[in-house]
Motif scaffolding. Structure first.
Motif, short mmCIF file in Angstrom:
data_model
loop_
_atom_site.label_atom_id
_atom_site.label_comp_id
_atom_site.label_asym_id
_atom_site.label_seq_id
_atom_site.Cartn_x
_atom_site.Cartn_y
_atom_site.Cartn_z
N ALA A 267 0.84 -1.20 0.00
CA ALA A 267 0.00 0.00 0.00
C ALA A 267 0.87 1.25 0.00
O ALA A 267 0.56 2.23 -0.69
CB ALA A 267 -0.93 -0.01 1.21
N GLU B 94 2.25 1.76 -3.42
CA GLU B 94 1.16 2.16 -4.32
C GLU B 94 0.82 3.65 -4.16
O GLU B 94 0.50 4.32 -5.14
CB GLU B 94 -0.08 1.31 -4.04
N ASN B 95 0.92 4.16 -2.93
CA ASN B 95 0.45 5.52 -2.63
C ASN B 95 1.54 6.57 -2.52
O ASN B 95 1.25 7.75 -2.42
CB ASN B 95 -0.37 5.50 -1.34
#
Length: 93
Positions: free
Chosen positions: A44, A47-48
């Motif tokens: 995550a 991804e961010n």
């Protein structure tokens, strides 16, 4: 600069936490993730966030091995440590 380090076996969390703090003073963010406990959080984060270097020292029999390999391709550069990292993983000379 953002560096992500996903590790399979950690050496000394206190030492690495101090290293993270020292690097942060110079504008380098080193974020540590345990493959066994935080693989999803690591993915995550990648991804961010914009990740400059992804350091991988993880194992094929731990959670999310294939997914972490795929996720690592989003980083600008990769460094593989250990026996379970595939040939060609490292792009950092």
């Amino acid at each position: 600069m953002n560096i992500v380090f996903v590790y399979g076996h950690m050496f000394n969390v206190q030492t690495w936490t101090r290293a993270c703090a020292m690097l942060r003073e110079d504008g380098i963010e080193l974020v540590l993730f345990s493959q066994q406990q935080s693989a999803e959080k690591a993915m995550a984060f990648v991804e961010n966030e914009s990740v400059d270097i992804f350091i991988g020292q993880f194992f094929h029999d731990f959670p999310c091995y294939a997914e972490l390999l795929e996720c690592s391709e989003k980083a600008r550069m990769r460094v593989g440590l250990g026996w379970d990292m595939p040939p060609g993983f490292s792009t950092f000379s």
